[in-house]
Design a protein around this motif. Sequence first.
Motif, short mmCIF file in Angstrom:
data_model
loop_
_atom_site.label_atom_id
_atom_site.label_comp_id
_atom_site.label_asym_id
_atom_site.label_seq_id
_atom_site.Cartn_x
_atom_site.Cartn_y
_atom_site.Cartn_z
N THR A 1 42.58 39.73 35.64
CA THR A 1 42.56 38.54 36.49
C THR A 1 41.13 38.31 36.98
OG1 THR A 1 44.83 38.98 37.22
CG2 THR A 1 43.54 37.42 38.53
N TYR A 2 40.59 37.15 36.64
CA TYR A 2 39.24 36.77 37.04
C TYR A 2 39.30 35.46 37.82
CZ TYR A 2 37.86 40.11 33.46
OH TYR A 2 37.72 41.24 32.71
N TYR B 1 39.76 41.26 39.48
CA TYR B 1 40.68 42.09 40.26
C TYR B 1 40.65 43.50 39.72
CZ TYR B 1 44.84 43.42 42.80
OH TYR B 1 45.73 44.04 43.65
N ARG B 2 40.55 44.46 40.62
CA ARG B 2 40.49 45.88 40.22
C ARG B 2 41.56 46.68 40.92
NH1 ARG B 2 38.13 45.31 35.70
NH2 ARG B 2 36.10 44.46 35.84
N GLY C 1 41.12 42.75 46.93
CA GLY C 1 40.88 43.71 45.86
C GLY C 1 40.04 43.21 44.71
N PHE C 2 39.44 42.04 44.85
CA PHE C 2 38.54 41.55 43.82
C PHE C 2 37.17 42.20 44.02
CE2 PHE C 2 41.75 38.33 43.48
CZ PHE C 2 41.71 37.93 42.16
N TYR D 1 38.09 37.06 48.95
CA TYR D 1 38.52 37.65 47.69
C TYR D 1 38.33 39.17 47.68
CZ TYR D 1 39.57 33.13 45.77
OH TYR D 1 40.16 31.91 45.54
N ALA E 1 48.83 37.91 44.61
CA ALA E 1 48.27 39.25 44.38
C ALA E 1 49.30 40.20 43.78
CB ALA E 1 47.70 39.82 45.67
N PHE F 1 48.51 40.04 40.12
CA PHE F 1 47.16 40.27 39.64
C PHE F 1 47.11 41.60 38.88
CE2 PHE F 1 45.19 37.95 43.53
CZ PHE F 1 45.52 36.74 43.00
N GLN G 1 44.03 43.92 36.06
CA GLN G 1 42.60 44.05 35.73
C GLN G 1 42.10 42.95 34.82
OE1 GLN G 1 45.00 46.17 34.90
NE2 GLN G 1 44.90 46.60 32.73
#
Length: 81
Positions: free
Chosen positions: A32-33, A80-81, A48-49, A44, A25, A28, A30
């Motif tokens: 990252t999928y 990921y946000r 933060g996903f 997940y 993490a 990670f 924005q």
Amino acid sequence: MLAGVSVAPLHQGRGVARSLLALLAERFNQNTYTFPYTDLEPLYLSFGFKRLGAEVLVGPVGDLYRSYLKQGRGILLMGYR
């Protein structure tokens, strides 16, 4: 793209996946999928996903996700946000 995380059955339930994801993490962003199985959504989310719709992915990654869905895999699209 975060490829699947798998833990050997002997070591499941000991926090191995959580520890690995915690280390990853740190890198990670924005872009990252991942495509986790539906029962792993809470794990997940805790990192933060967010669940996303397939329309956000274009190109090869989107094609791969849609291919997996056509195969009947019980997966989600999360970013990921």
